[in-house]
Design a protein around this motif. Sequence first.
Motif, PDB file in Angstrom:
ATOM      1  N   ARG A 186      41.565  56.169  35.293  1.00  0.00           N
ATOM      2  CA  ARG A 186      42.277  55.012  34.735  1.00  0.00           C
ATOM      3  C   ARG A 186      43.467  54.632  35.614  1.00  0.00           C
ATOM      4  NH1 ARG A 186      41.640  57.933  29.954  1.00  0.00           N
ATOM      5  NH2 ARG A 186      43.879  58.423  29.845  1.00  0.00           N
ATOM      6  N   LEU A 187      44.176  55.643  36.129  1.00  0.00           N
ATOM      7  CA  LEU A 187      45.323  55.371  36.995  1.00  0.00           C
ATOM      8  C   LEU A 187      44.882  54.710  38.291  1.00  0.00           C
ATOM      9  CD1 LEU A 187      47.379  58.663  36.504  1.00  0.00           C
ATOM     10  CD2 LEU A 187      47.987  56.383  35.692  1.00  0.00           C
ATOM     11  N   ALA A 188      43.798  55.218  38.877  1.00  0.00           N
ATOM     12  CA  ALA A 188      43.301  54.618  40.107  1.00  0.00           C
ATOM     13  C   ALA A 188      42.880  53.173  39.867  1.00  0.00           C
ATOM     14  CB  ALA A 188      42.132  55.432  40.649  1.00  0.00           C
ATOM     15  N   MET A 189      42.233  52.911  38.736  1.00  0.00           N
ATOM     16  CA  MET A 189      41.808  51.550  38.432  1.00  0.00           C
ATOM     17  C   MET A 189      43.009  50.637  38.209  1.00  0.00           C
ATOM     18  SD  MET A 189      39.340  49.501  38.193  1.00  0.00           S
ATOM     19  CE  MET A 189      38.009  50.710  38.230  1.00  0.00           C
ATOM     20  N   ALA A 190      44.050  51.150  37.540  1.00  0.00           N
ATOM     21  CA  ALA A 190      45.251  50.343  37.318  1.00  0.00           C
ATOM     22  C   ALA A 190      45.875  49.952  38.649  1.00  0.00           C
ATOM     23  CB  ALA A 190      46.254  51.122  36.463  1.00  0.00           C
ATOM     24  N   PHE A 191      45.902  50.895  39.592  1.00  0.00           N
ATOM     25  CA  PHE A 191      46.474  50.603  40.907  1.00  0.00           C
ATOM     26  C   PHE A 191      45.634  49.573  41.650  1.00  0.00           C
ATOM     27  CE2 PHE A 191      47.022  51.206  45.425  1.00  0.00           C
ATOM     28  CZ  PHE A 191      48.395  51.288  45.564  1.00  0.00           C
ATOM     29  N   VAL A 192      44.322  49.763  41.648  1.00  0.00           N
ATOM     30  CA  VAL A 192      43.434  48.843  42.362  1.00  0.00           C
ATOM     31  C   VAL A 192      43.527  47.442  41.775  1.00  0.00           C
ATOM     32  CG1 VAL A 192      41.015  48.301  42.852  1.00  0.00           C
ATOM     33  CG2 VAL A 192      41.862  50.644  43.147  1.00  0.00           C
ATOM     34  N   ASN A 193      43.556  47.355  40.452  1.00  0.00           N
ATOM     35  CA  ASN A 193      43.645  46.037  39.816  1.00  0.00           C
ATOM     36  C   ASN A 193      44.940  45.327  40.178  1.00  0.00           C
ATOM     37  OD1 ASN A 193      41.144  46.271  38.570  1.00  0.00           O
ATOM     38  ND2 ASN A 193      41.995  47.127  36.669  1.00  0.00           N
ATOM     39  N   GLU A 194      46.025  46.098  40.272  1.00  0.00           N
ATOM     40  CA  GLU A 194      47.311  45.501  40.641  1.00  0.00           C
ATOM     41  C   GLU A 194      47.297  45.056  42.095  1.00  0.00           C
ATOM     42  OE1 GLU A 194      50.848  43.859  40.106  1.00  0.00           O
ATOM     43  OE2 GLU A 194      49.805  44.924  38.484  1.00  0.00           O
ATOM     44  N   ALA A 195      46.652  45.853  42.949  1.00  0.00           N
ATOM     45  CA  ALA A 195      46.656  45.552  44.380  1.00  0.00           C
ATOM     46  C   ALA A 195      45.776  44.367  44.737  1.00  0.00           C
ATOM     47  CB  ALA A 195      46.194  46.787  45.161  1.00  0.00           C
ATOM     48  N   LYS A 196      44.782  44.069  43.898  1.00  0.00           N
ATOM     49  CA  LYS A 196      43.876  42.964  44.204  1.00  0.00           C
ATOM     50  C   LYS A 196      44.648  41.652  44.326  1.00  0.00           C
ATOM     51  CE  LYS A 196      39.653  44.772  42.063  1.00  0.00           C
ATOM     52  NZ  LYS A 196      38.696  44.642  40.926  1.00  0.00           N
ATOM     53  N   GLY A 197      44.427  40.968  45.394  1.00  0.00           N
ATOM     54  CA  GLY A 197      45.065  39.668  45.584  1.00  0.00           C
ATOM     55  C   GLY A 197      46.444  39.731  46.192  1.00  0.00           C
ATOM     56  N   LEU A 198      47.037  40.935  46.296  1.00  0.00           N
ATOM     57  CA  LEU A 198      48.358  41.044  46.912  1.00  0.00           C
ATOM     58  C   LEU A 198      48.213  41.144  48.426  1.00  0.00           C
ATOM     59  CD1 LEU A 198      50.161  43.576  44.534  1.00  0.00           C
ATOM     60  CD2 LEU A 198      50.533  41.102  44.692  1.00  0.00           C
ATOM     61  N   THR A 199      49.118  40.499  49.133  1.00  0.00           N
ATOM     62  CA  THR A 199      49.094  40.526  50.590  1.00  0.00           C
ATOM     63  C   THR A 199      50.360  41.177  51.117  1.00  0.00           C
ATOM     64  OG1 THR A 199      50.199  38.384  50.843  1.00  0.00           O
ATOM     65  CG2 THR A 199      47.798  38.357  50.567  1.00  0.00           C
ATOM     66  N   LEU A 200      50.369  41.476  52.394  1.00  0.00           N
ATOM     67  CA  LEU A 200      51.584  41.997  53.013  1.00  0.00           C
ATOM     68  C   LEU A 200      52.703  40.975  52.936  1.00  0.00           C
ATOM     69  CD1 LEU A 200      50.237  43.844  56.189  1.00  0.00           C
ATOM     70  CD2 LEU A 200      50.756  44.779  53.920  1.00  0.00           C
ATOM     71  N   GLN A 201      52.356  39.680  53.051  1.00  0.00           N
ATOM     72  CA  GLN A 201      53.388  38.650  52.964  1.00  0.00           C
ATOM     73  C   GLN A 201      54.031  38.631  51.583  1.00  0.00           C
ATOM     74  OE1 GLN A 201      54.441  36.860  55.708  1.00  0.00           O
ATOM     75  NE2 GLN A 201      56.126  36.475  54.294  1.00  0.00           N
ATOM     76  N   ASP A 202      53.243  38.920  50.539  1.00  0.00           N
ATOM     77  CA  ASP A 202      53.829  39.028  49.192  1.00  0.00           C
ATOM     78  C   ASP A 202      54.911  40.115  49.172  1.00  0.00           C
ATOM     79  OD1 ASP A 202      52.131  37.079  48.144  1.00  0.00           O
ATOM     80  OD2 ASP A 202      50.578  38.553  47.671  1.00  0.00           O
ATOM     81  N   PHE A 203      54.622  41.226  49.845  1.00  0.00           N
ATOM     82  CA  PHE A 203      55.594  42.319  49.912  1.00  0.00           C
ATOM     83  C   PHE A 203      56.839  41.897  50.683  1.00  0.00           C
ATOM     84  CE2 PHE A 203      56.966  46.073  52.499  1.00  0.00           C
ATOM     85  CZ  PHE A 203      57.579  46.780  51.473  1.00  0.00           C
ATOM     86  N   PHE A 204      56.650  41.229  51.823  1.00  0.00           N
ATOM     87  CA  PHE A 204      57.794  40.784  52.619  1.00  0.00           C
ATOM     88  C   PHE A 204      58.636  39.768  51.844  1.00  0.00           C
ATOM     89  CE2 PHE A 204      54.856  41.639  56.419  1.00  0.00           C
ATOM     90  CZ  PHE A 204      55.275  42.960  56.493  1.00  0.00           C
ATOM     91  N   ASP A 205      57.979  38.856  51.126  1.00  0.00           N
ATOM     92  CA  ASP A 205      58.717  37.866  50.337  1.00  0.00           C
ATOM     93  C   ASP A 205      59.505  38.538  49.216  1.00  0.00           C
ATOM     94  OD1 ASP A 205      57.765  35.815  51.906  1.00  0.00           O
ATOM     95  OD2 ASP A 205      56.182  35.210  50.510  1.00  0.00           O
ATOM     96  N   ALA A 206      58.910  39.565  48.589  1.00  0.00           N
ATOM     97  CA  ALA A 206      59.613  40.285  47.520  1.00  0.00           C
ATOM     98  C   ALA A 206      60.854  40.977  48.069  1.00  0.00           C
ATOM     99  CB  ALA A 206      58.673  41.294  46.872  1.00  0.00           C
ATOM    100  N   GLU A 207      60.722  41.560  49.257  1.00  0.00           N
ATOM    101  CA  GLU A 207      61.890  42.193  49.883  1.00  0.00           C
ATOM    102  C   GLU A 207      62.974  41.181  50.174  1.00  0.00           C
ATOM    103  OE1 GLU A 207      61.429  46.320  52.000  1.00  0.00           O
ATOM    104  OE2 GLU A 207      61.060  44.616  53.313  1.00  0.00           O
ATOM    105  N   ARG A 208      62.556  40.003  50.630  1.00  0.00           N
ATOM    106  CA  ARG A 208      63.553  38.973  50.942  1.00  0.00           C
ATOM    107  C   ARG A 208      64.276  38.513  49.692  1.00  0.00           C
ATOM    108  NH1 ARG A 208      62.206  33.332  54.154  1.00  0.00           N
ATOM    109  NH2 ARG A 208      64.253  32.357  53.898  1.00  0.00           N
ATOM    110  N   ARG A 209      63.563  38.426  48.577  1.00  0.00           N
ATOM    111  CA  ARG A 209      64.216  38.035  47.323  1.00  0.00           C
ATOM    112  C   ARG A 209      65.222  39.090  46.878  1.00  0.00           C
ATOM    113  NH1 ARG A 209      58.748  36.724  46.126  1.00  0.00           N
ATOM    114  NH2 ARG A 209      58.396  34.462  46.120  1.00  0.00           N
ATOM    115  N   GLN A 210      64.895  40.336  47.135  1.00  0.00           N
ATOM    116  CA  GLN A 210      65.774  41.420  46.707  1.00  0.00           C
ATOM    117  C   GLN A 210      66.902  41.672  47.705  1.00  0.00           C
ATOM    118  OE1 GLN A 210      63.035  44.655  46.355  1.00  0.00           O
ATOM    119  NE2 GLN A 210      61.908  43.725  44.661  1.00  0.00           N
ATOM    120  N   GLY A 211      66.692  41.233  48.947  1.00  0.00           N
ATOM    121  CA  GLY A 211      67.648  41.538  50.000  1.00  0.00           C
ATOM    122  C   GLY A 211      69.008  40.934  49.757  1.00  0.00           C
ATOM    123  N   GLY A 212      70.018  41.710  50.025  1.00  0.00           N
ATOM    124  CA  GLY A 212      71.381  41.226  49.883  1.00  0.00           C
ATOM    125  C   GLY A 212      72.121  41.293  51.201  1.00  0.00           C
TER     126      GLY A 212
END
Length: 383
Positions: A244-270
């Motif tokens: 169940r944990l592996a499936m929860a992770f895979v479902n969350e990761a689907k559709g996410l890109t590296l750019q999504d991660f970079f954009d999230a960091e930029r939003r959090q960056g101070g």
Amino acid sequence: MRQLSNEVVLKHLEPELLLQHFSWRDLNEILTRGRVEPAELKLCADGRSLPEHEYMVTRAGHRVVDLTKAFSLMRSGASLIIDSLDRIHPAVRSATDDIMRMVGETASCNLFVTFDNSQAFDSHFDEVDTFVVQVRGTKHWQVHGPSEEHPLPEYGDSDPSRCPHSVLFEKTLEPGDVIHVPRGWWHTVRGAGESSLHLTFAFTRRTGYDWLRWVAYRALGNVDVRESLTRAGTPQEQQAQAERLAMAFVNEAKGLTLQDFFDAERRQGGGRDTASLPWDVLKARRPPAESMVELATVMPPLIDVRREKVVLTANSLEFALPVAHHAACEVLVRERRIGIAELAERADTSVAAVEALVSALLRARLVTVSDGLGERADAWRAS
């Protein structure tokens, strides 16, 4: 940028330009204070950090450097290191921020001071990429290359016995020389017979491990992720929970890109927590047209227009302003540092409107304001 973490790169800067940023005079001023907090001072020799009690004393309830003891140890071969010099020196801080904007990663700057043929550390590698800037004197460098791919603080073996015998790069750095040493590349460094002052700008590049942790954090909305692990369950129950944990992770990761991660960091960056007195406190007055305004965030805030508002995102917060400020916000984010009068002209708006915008951004701690005097030196440029 493609050369980062892949090869050693040698460049040269004008030595006199470097001295505008840091010199023996700056170091002497720091040491005269006796304390370097929030930076950290230490002495190293023969591959180890010396015990603090050998060069620190307590005076008036504070731990301070005993310069007589410190200089005696340095005459015997110890090297002086100040970690996070960017936290206490304005020009070094500005250069470090420029590097963060250039590479898009978190960075810091350490100072190394060596005399004669001293060697602070054994052959080693760093889990970060570095730009090494020789400011004064000379330092002999050998770069051996990696013994394993992409080590991390959590994964890697830096035992000196594993240092490769081959030398891929060897040079005695002179004032103005700059080298990039990739993450995980072994190097052997020692004094070249004279006094040496060099700065190491280290930046931590994001890895797949960071992306995996980010996805796992995003998956906290799934109750399966928050559920306690079945320590006392049967093997079948434990396996079912793991699936169940592996499936929860895979479902969350689907559709996410590296750019999504970079954009999230930029939003959090101070940025650094900076002061702009008297404007941080004054209520009735706004910074005048001749003032300079500069973004306080290291990375530029994200700009979006929503429902007749211009929204700036930084520090994990959103700041909504009247949409009339959209053009001025775009100019400020693009230029980073600009006079209020020039900003009004470039944005085709009134000085009064920009003064109001700057006051609002100042309260949100997104900008700093100065009188424009004492301009800092331009960013270092290769000659």
